[in-house]
Design an enzyme around this catalytic site. Structure first.
Site, short mmCIF file in Angstrom:
data_model
loop_
_atom_site.label_atom_id
_atom_site.label_comp_id
_atom_site.label_asym_id
_atom_site.label_seq_id
_atom_site.Cartn_x
_atom_site.Cartn_y
_atom_site.Cartn_z
N ARG A 220 -4.24 4.21 -8.61
CA ARG A 220 -3.74 5.52 -9.06
C ARG A 220 -3.83 5.66 -10.57
O ARG A 220 -4.18 6.73 -11.09
CB ARG A 220 -2.29 5.71 -8.62
CG ARG A 220 -2.12 6.02 -7.14
CD ARG A 220 -0.66 6.26 -6.82
NE ARG A 220 0.11 5.02 -6.81
CZ ARG A 220 1.40 4.93 -7.14
NH1 ARG A 220 2.05 6.02 -7.55
NH2 ARG A 220 2.04 3.79 -7.06
N ALA B 251 -2.08 5.59 1.41
CA ALA B 251 -3.21 4.67 1.55
C ALA B 251 -3.32 4.13 2.97
O ALA B 251 -2.34 4.02 3.71
CB ALA B 251 -3.07 3.51 0.57
N LEU C 4 0.86 -1.18 0.00
CA LEU C 4 0.00 0.00 0.00
C LEU C 4 0.90 1.23 0.00
O LEU C 4 1.90 1.28 0.72
CB LEU C 4 -0.91 0.02 1.23
CG LEU C 4 -2.12 -0.91 1.23
CD1 LEU C 4 -2.80 -0.87 2.59
CD2 LEU C 4 -3.11 -0.54 0.14
N ASP C 5 0.54 2.23 -0.80
CA ASP C 5 1.30 3.47 -0.82
C ASP C 5 1.23 4.16 0.54
O ASP C 5 0.28 3.93 1.31
CB ASP C 5 0.73 4.41 -1.89
CG ASP C 5 0.84 3.83 -3.28
OD1 ASP C 5 1.85 3.16 -3.55
OD2 ASP C 5 -0.07 4.06 -4.09
N PRO C 6 2.20 5.01 0.88
CA PRO C 6 2.14 5.73 2.16
C PRO C 6 0.83 6.49 2.36
O PRO C 6 0.33 6.57 3.49
CB PRO C 6 3.34 6.68 2.07
CG PRO C 6 4.33 5.94 1.21
CD PRO C 6 3.48 5.24 0.17
#
Length: 319
Positions: free
Chosen positions: A189, A52, A48-50
């Site tokens: 994204r 998220a 997961l991206d930061p």
């Protein structure tokens, strides 16, 4: 003679359904959980991206052997798209690249754009991603200012739906609240970026939350704060929130084997049992305990792939 420092980490097997907070990378969240549980070995299933939040399954010990299968599982997200601004990372953590006015939109136009991005589609992953080229993540190359061309690839989007356009249609913030269900390798994204282009104004992800990952459709999530509170009450309270390894294997077809068959598998030998199931399977013993992963070939022969340490280890029967 100096005393050796005692290793405080321990063998621990199980799955933690972590509610990752915003601002941490998946690896940072993983390492926090590993230190709290004092686990020797840990891995997560799908970054997961930061920016998220939400479900990050963390596998401890022997559960790491099924992490690869969970990486390819179907996932669901809620996201907020901000229209009118394109960023270099395709989310709010990036630097703005272009800003355009948001045209007058109606629900029919938005729904048509969402439908066009549903199903099996060609998607270009973000430049700032963990995909590797030449053994190095693309984001590392992008941060150095290198020009990167990312080839589109086929992904499956099961659902891309509008939750609410009230912010936008009521002349408020240019936001769309969306729901996504997708297969392995899909970038939310990129979906939002492409939706913005289809609507003629560009867009980026302002918020993102992962809701579930197969087979954890209705997960009980644990925040770092929850885990800290449990740890303060004792290790037994902390360990009680772990799921058994079997819980992560529900998506595989399951095959039960007898003691003699289990013994053969534990020594790397195949079992010719005339199995009807084909392809990857979860192997269980007669008591329902998972022994590991295997694969049944076209002739119905079961071959071991990744077995757990507790799988039967008695000598195989002579034939």
């Amino acid at each position: 003679m100096s005393r050796q420092r005692r290793n405080r980490f321990r063998r621990l097997d199980g799955i933690l359904l972590l509610d990752k907070p915003r601002g941490l990378s998946s690896n940072q969240a993983l390492q926090q959980a590993r230190r709290l549980f004092e686990a020797e070995k840990a891995g997560h299933t799908g970054s997961l991206d930061p920016l998220a939040t939400g479900l990050l399954p963390v596998c401890f010990g022997e559960a790491t052997k099924i992490a690869g299968g969970l990486l390819g599982a179907r996932k669901a997200y809620d996201t907020v798209a901000r229209l009118g601004v394109v960023t270099d990372t395709d989310d709010a953590d990036g630097q703005p690249l272009r800003q355009r006015p948001v045209p007058v939109l109606d629900l029919a136009t938005i729904d048509a754009a969402l439908r066009a991005l549903t199903g099996r589609i060609q998607q270009r992953p973000p430049v700032y991603s963990a995909l590797k080229r030449g053994g190095e993540p693309l984001y590392a190359k992008a941060r150095r200012g290198e020009t990167i061309e990312v080839e589109p690839r086929e992904v499956e989007v099961h659902a891309f739906e509008l939750r609410s356009a009230a912010d936008l249609l009521d002349c408020g913030e240019p936001l769309l609240r969306l729901h996504v269900e997708c297969g392995s390798g899909t970038y939310v994204r990129s979906l939002v970026r492409d939706l913005g282009e289809a609507l003629g104004c560009g867009a980026h992800v302002a918020e993102l939350r992962r809701l579930w990952v197969d087979p954890f459709r209705e997960p009980r999530l644990w925040t770092p704060g929850d885990l800290e509170a449990l740890a303060a009450r004792g290790r037994h309270c902390l360990d009680a929130c772990l799921l058994p390894v079997e819980a992560g294997m529900a998506s595989w077809p399951q095959l039960a084997v007898g003691p003699a068959q289990a013994a053969r598998l534990s020594y790397g030998q195949s079992v010719d049992g005339g199995f009807a199931t084909r392809g990857p399977v979860a192997i269980l013993d007669q008591d329902g305990r998972a022994l590991g992963l295997g694969e049944v070939d076209g002739a119905g022969c079961l071959r071991p792939q990744r077995l757990f340490s507790w799988a039967c280890s008695q000598p195989p029967a002579r034939t």
